[in-house]
Scaffold this motif. Structure first.
Motif, PDB file in Angstrom:
ATOM      1  N   ILE A 187       0.838  -1.207   0.000  1.00 55.61           N
ATOM      2  CA  ILE A 187       0.000   0.000   0.000  1.00 55.61           C
ATOM      3  C   ILE A 187       0.873   1.256   0.000  1.00 55.61           C
ATOM      4  O   ILE A 187       1.830   1.364   0.767  1.00 55.61           O
ATOM      5  CB  ILE A 187      -0.941   0.019   1.227  1.00 55.61           C
ATOM      6  CG1 ILE A 187      -1.849  -1.215   1.214  1.00 55.61           C
ATOM      7  CG2 ILE A 187      -1.776   1.298   1.248  1.00 55.61           C
ATOM      8  CD1 ILE A 187      -2.740  -1.319   2.441  1.00 55.61           C
ATOM      9  N   HIS A 188       0.555   2.177  -0.889  1.00 55.97           N
ATOM     10  CA  HIS A 188       1.186   3.496  -0.918  1.00 55.97           C
ATOM     11  C   HIS A 188       0.070   4.528  -0.764  1.00 55.97           C
ATOM     12  O   HIS A 188      -1.102   4.175  -0.706  1.00 55.97           O
ATOM     13  CB  HIS A 188       1.901   3.712  -2.258  1.00 55.97           C
ATOM     14  CG  HIS A 188       2.884   2.626  -2.583  1.00 55.97           C
ATOM     15  ND1 HIS A 188       4.202   2.678  -2.201  1.00 55.97           N
ATOM     16  CD2 HIS A 188       2.724   1.457  -3.244  1.00 55.97           C
ATOM     17  CE1 HIS A 188       4.809   1.575  -2.629  1.00 55.97           C
ATOM     18  NE2 HIS A 188       3.938   0.821  -3.259  1.00 55.97           N
ATOM     19  N   SER A 189       0.446   5.794  -0.722  1.00 59.09           N
ATOM     20  CA  SER A 189      -0.592   6.810  -0.624  1.00 59.09           C
ATOM     21  C   SER A 189      -0.191   8.047  -1.418  1.00 59.09           C
ATOM     22  O   SER A 189       0.872   8.616  -1.202  1.00 59.09           O
ATOM     23  CB  SER A 189      -0.830   7.164   0.851  1.00 59.09           C
ATOM     24  OG  SER A 189      -1.984   7.960   0.964  1.00 59.09           O
ATOM     25  N   GLU A 248      12.710   2.491   1.164  1.00 57.74           N
ATOM     26  CA  GLU A 248      12.905   3.716   0.392  1.00 57.74           C
ATOM     27  C   GLU A 248      11.641   4.571   0.307  1.00 57.74           C
ATOM     28  O   GLU A 248      11.486   5.397  -0.584  1.00 57.74           O
ATOM     29  CB  GLU A 248      13.413   3.368  -1.014  1.00 57.74           C
ATOM     30  CG  GLU A 248      14.816   2.801  -1.029  1.00 57.74           C
ATOM     31  CD  GLU A 248      15.883   3.788  -0.541  1.00 57.74           C
ATOM     32  OE1 GLU A 248      15.946   4.035   0.684  1.00 57.74           O
ATOM     33  OE2 GLU A 248      16.634   4.299  -1.365  1.00 57.74           O
ATOM     34  N   HIS A 249      10.735   4.380   1.272  1.00 57.84           N
ATOM     35  CA  HIS A 249       9.494   5.159   1.311  1.00 57.84           C
ATOM     36  C   HIS A 249       9.777   6.669   1.221  1.00 57.84           C
ATOM     37  O   HIS A 249       9.085   7.397   0.498  1.00 57.84           O
ATOM     38  CB  HIS A 249       8.743   4.819   2.603  1.00 57.84           C
ATOM     39  CG  HIS A 249       7.802   5.859   3.092  1.00 57.84           C
ATOM     40  ND1 HIS A 249       6.602   6.124   2.467  1.00 57.84           N
ATOM     41  CD2 HIS A 249       7.874   6.713   4.138  1.00 57.84           C
ATOM     42  CE1 HIS A 249       5.976   7.096   3.131  1.00 57.84           C
ATOM     43  NE2 HIS A 249       6.729   7.470   4.133  1.00 57.84           N
ATOM     44  N   ALA A 250      10.817   7.119   1.935  1.00 57.08           N
ATOM     45  CA  ALA A 250      11.106   8.561   1.963  1.00 57.08           C
ATOM     46  C   ALA A 250      11.547   9.082   0.598  1.00 57.08           C
ATOM     47  O   ALA A 250      11.439  10.276   0.323  1.00 57.08           O
ATOM     48  CB  ALA A 250      12.178   8.862   3.012  1.00 57.08           C
ATOM     49  N   GLN A 251      12.041   8.172  -0.254  1.00 54.72           N
ATOM     50  CA  GLN A 251      12.485   8.589  -1.595  1.00 54.72           C
ATOM     51  C   GLN A 251      11.328   8.600  -2.582  1.00 54.72           C
ATOM     52  O   GLN A 251      11.504   8.973  -3.736  1.00 54.72           O
ATOM     53  CB  GLN A 251      13.541   7.614  -2.138  1.00 54.72           C
ATOM     54  CG  GLN A 251      14.766   7.465  -1.280  1.00 54.72           C
ATOM     55  CD  GLN A 251      15.522   8.772  -1.187  1.00 54.72           C
ATOM     56  OE1 GLN A 251      15.612   9.510  -2.148  1.00 54.72           O
ATOM     57  NE2 GLN A 251      16.033   9.066  -0.006  1.00 54.72           N
ATOM     58  N   MET A 252      10.175   8.179  -2.131  1.00 53.23           N
ATOM     59  CA  MET A 252       9.067   8.027  -3.069  1.00 53.23           C
ATOM     60  C   MET A 252       8.338   9.358  -3.217  1.00 53.23           C
ATOM     61  O   MET A 252       7.211   9.535  -2.767  1.00 53.23           O
ATOM     62  CB  MET A 252       8.133   6.924  -2.582  1.00 53.23           C
ATOM     63  CG  MET A 252       7.262   6.389  -3.697  1.00 53.23           C
ATOM     64  SD  MET A 252       6.396   4.916  -3.188  1.00 53.23           S
ATOM     65  CE  MET A 252       5.060   4.940  -4.368  1.00 53.23           C
ATOM     66  N   LEU A 253       9.021  10.289  -3.862  1.00 54.88           N
ATOM     67  CA  LEU A 253       8.479  11.629  -4.044  1.00 54.88           C
ATOM     68  C   LEU A 253       7.616  11.660  -5.305  1.00 54.88           C
ATOM     69  O   LEU A 253       7.760  10.834  -6.193  1.00 54.88           O
ATOM     70  CB  LEU A 253       9.622  12.625  -4.181  1.00 54.88           C
ATOM     71  CG  LEU A 253      10.639  12.590  -3.028  1.00 54.88           C
ATOM     72  CD1 LEU A 253      11.828  13.467  -3.354  1.00 54.88           C
ATOM     73  CD2 LEU A 253       9.991  13.027  -1.729  1.00 54.88           C
ATOM     74  N   GLN A 283       4.483  13.506  -1.774  1.00 52.91           N
ATOM     75  CA  GLN A 283       5.259  12.421  -1.198  1.00 52.91           C
ATOM     76  C   GLN A 283       4.332  11.244  -0.973  1.00 52.91           C
ATOM     77  O   GLN A 283       3.180  11.448  -0.616  1.00 52.91           O
ATOM     78  CB  GLN A 283       5.829  12.970   0.127  1.00 52.91           C
ATOM     79  CG  GLN A 283       6.226  11.963   1.154  1.00 52.91           C
ATOM     80  CD  GLN A 283       7.603  11.438   0.866  1.00 52.91           C
ATOM     81  OE1 GLN A 283       8.536  12.221   0.767  1.00 52.91           O
ATOM     82  NE2 GLN A 283       7.735  10.144   0.719  1.00 52.91           N
ATOM     83  N   CYS A 284       4.829  10.051  -1.164  1.00 52.89           N
ATOM     84  CA  CYS A 284       4.071   8.879  -0.765  1.00 52.89           C
ATOM     85  C   CYS A 284       3.818   8.997   0.734  1.00 52.89           C
ATOM     86  O   CYS A 284       4.736   9.256   1.507  1.00 52.89           O
ATOM     87  CB  CYS A 284       4.841   7.597  -1.059  1.00 52.89           C
ATOM     88  SG  CYS A 284       4.057   6.112  -0.378  1.00 52.89           S
ATOM     89  N   ALA A 285       2.555   8.849   1.146  1.00 50.79           N
ATOM     90  CA  ALA A 285       2.207   9.134   2.534  1.00 50.79           C
ATOM     91  C   ALA A 285       1.867   7.874   3.322  1.00 50.79           C
ATOM     92  O   ALA A 285       1.128   7.918   4.293  1.00 50.79           O
ATOM     93  CB  ALA A 285       1.048  10.125   2.578  1.00 50.79           C
ATOM     94  N   GLU A 286       2.374   6.736   2.870  1.00 53.52           N
ATOM     95  CA  GLU A 286       2.122   5.492   3.603  1.00 53.52           C
ATOM     96  C   GLU A 286       3.448   4.745   3.648  1.00 53.52           C
ATOM     97  O   GLU A 286       4.032   4.492   2.584  1.00 53.52           O
ATOM     98  CB  GLU A 286       1.065   4.674   2.850  1.00 53.52           C
ATOM     99  CG  GLU A 286       0.637   3.408   3.542  1.00 53.52           C
ATOM    100  CD  GLU A 286      -0.210   3.679   4.754  1.00 53.52           C
ATOM    101  OE1 GLU A 286      -1.244   4.340   4.624  1.00 53.52           O
ATOM    102  OE2 GLU A 286       0.177   3.240   5.841  1.00 53.52           O
ATOM    103  N   LEU A 287       3.907   4.417   4.845  1.00 57.50           N
ATOM    104  CA  LEU A 287       5.191   3.733   4.970  1.00 57.50           C
ATOM    105  C   LEU A 287       5.153   2.437   4.154  1.00 57.50           C
ATOM    106  O   LEU A 287       4.333   1.564   4.406  1.00 57.50           O
ATOM    107  CB  LEU A 287       5.485   3.432   6.440  1.00 57.50           C
ATOM    108  CG  LEU A 287       6.833   2.787   6.701  1.00 57.50           C
ATOM    109  CD1 LEU A 287       7.983   3.687   6.262  1.00 57.50           C
ATOM    110  CD2 LEU A 287       6.992   2.396   8.156  1.00 57.50           C
ATOM    111  N   CYS A 288       6.028   2.363   3.139  1.00 57.78           N
ATOM    112  CA  CYS A 288       5.902   1.257   2.198  1.00 57.78           C
ATOM    113  C   CYS A 288       7.198   0.479   2.032  1.00 57.78           C
ATOM    114  O   CYS A 288       7.313  -0.347   1.138  1.00 57.78           O
ATOM    115  CB  CYS A 288       5.430   1.787   0.851  1.00 57.78           C
ATOM    116  SG  CYS A 288       6.469   3.107   0.198  1.00 57.78           S
ATOM    117  N   GLY A 289       8.170   0.741   2.888  1.00 60.24           N
ATOM    118  CA  GLY A 289       9.420  -0.001   2.783  1.00 60.24           C
ATOM    119  C   GLY A 289      10.601   0.929   3.003  1.00 60.24           C
ATOM    120  O   GLY A 289      10.437   2.106   3.330  1.00 60.24           O
TER     121      GLY A 289
HETATM  122 CU1  CUA Z   1       5.225   4.273  -1.244  1.00 60.95          CU
HETATM  123 CU2  CUA Z   1       5.661   5.090   0.926  1.00 60.95          CU
END
Ligand code: CUA
Length: 324
Positions: free
Chosen positions: A172-174, A215-220, A207-213
């Motif tokens: 899940i991403h957001s 590299e979540h913070a890189q998911m801009l 920004q992706c707003a759901e912790l997804c792994g």
């Molecule tokens: Cu995709 Cu956090």
């Protein structure tokens, strides 16, 4: 009693003077789409009560601590017993009911404008973009088959509806571009909908707003809003580039999909060093790797077209990662 009410009123007044500038730091980003405006207005409306109640409660707390301090009385002496205060009890029952009613009513009035894509007027331009959240990038699919990664382009003043999802094999991403409206989850196998109508040209980031792994913070993500004519020209050019197997897409794939884990120059990051690997320039080996993943590497390219993979292999042949 009058004195603490005085203290409480005084601190409320002080807070009201300090508030606007302090509050601005916590306020949502300036909205650039009507649904984002609805979210901002709801936030401000709720904040008025939150802030007022905070000041009232904390002000009374401080006032009571000062007024009823021990002042040398024996430690275990009880205060006078108090029974019943009908007016006060009615007040602290009625007040929260009224506050909750007002907040509920306001949000219900705003909600359709936030959630629902506005009805299309006759002949009005519309755009639908599919947004796919993946570890750890965003893939956008335009109606003419153009694919883009991480940076979306959109025309100014045109309602854009987004179908937000994730592949079954993903997590899940957001999706969240604050200036263009609320966030919506990208859930494997489920299609969520949201929309925006950007009011001004510019680039809006999110920004992706759901912790997804890892590299979540890189998911801009970002949305570059341009005039309708510029957008149409861009979309056509992108289509032509994609047909010719050249252009920006391969670079976006390298930077958005590969480099986040393996480093901008393939020097390694949370993923191993890949500079110099023969797989990068061999379309068949690359296809097997990105479509299936390997060990801890997710299947980042499951569902990619052959063109997407061929373009990436071509790009890496022409721009081999330097490794440092
Ligand atoms: Cu995709 Cu956090």
């Amino acid at each position: 009693m009058r004195r603490f009410l005085g203290v409480a009123a005084g601190s409320t007044l002080l807070a009201a003077i300090v508030a606007p500038s302090a509050l601005a730091q916590f306020a949502p980003v300036a909205p650039e789409s009507t649904n984002a405006e609805g979210i901002r207005d709801s936030w401000l409306f709720v904040s008025i009560f939150v802030f007022g109640i905070f000041v009232l409660v904390e002000g009374l707390l401080v006032a009571f601590i000062i007024r009823y301090r021990r002042r040398g009385r024996p430690r275990f002496e009880d205060g006078a017993p108090v029974h019943g205060a009908t007016r006060l009890e009615l007040m602290w029952t009625a007040f929260p009911v009224v506050v909750l009613f007002l907040i509920g009513a306001f949000v219900f009035i705003e909600l359709p404008g936030i959630k629902d894509v506005p009805e299309a007027a006759a002949g009005e331009e519309r755009l639908e973009i599919k947004v796919v959240g993946r570890q750890f990038y965003w893939q956008y699919e335009y109606p003419n088959g153009v694919i883009a990664i991480d940076q979306m382009r959109a025309p100014e003043g045109v309602p854009v509806s987004l179908e937000v999802t994730a592949p079954d094999t993903d997590v899940i991403h957001s999706w969240w571009i604050p200036a263009l409206g609320g966030k919506i989850d990208a859930i494997p196998g489920i299609r969520n909908e949201t929309w925006f109508r950007a009011e001004a040209e510019g680039t809006y980031s999110g920004q992706c707003a759901e912790l997804c792994g890892l590299e979540h913070a890189q998911m801009l993500a970002s949305v570059e809003v341009m005039s309708s004519e510029e957008f149409d020209a861009w979309l056509e050019q992108r289509r032509a580039e994609q047909d010719a197997g050249s252009g920006e897409l391969a670079k976006e794939e390298w930077e958005g999909v590969c480099a986040k884990c393996h480093g901008m120059n393939g020097e390694g990051g949370i993923g191993p060093r890949i500079a110099g690997s023969p797989t990068l320039t061999d379309p068949e080996a690359l296809a097997v790797l990105v479509r299936n993943g390997r060990r801890t590497m997710p299947a980042v390219g499951s569902g990619w077209t052959d063109e997407q993979i061929a373009e990436l292999a071509d790009y890496l042949t022409e721009n081999p990662p330097s490794g440092s």
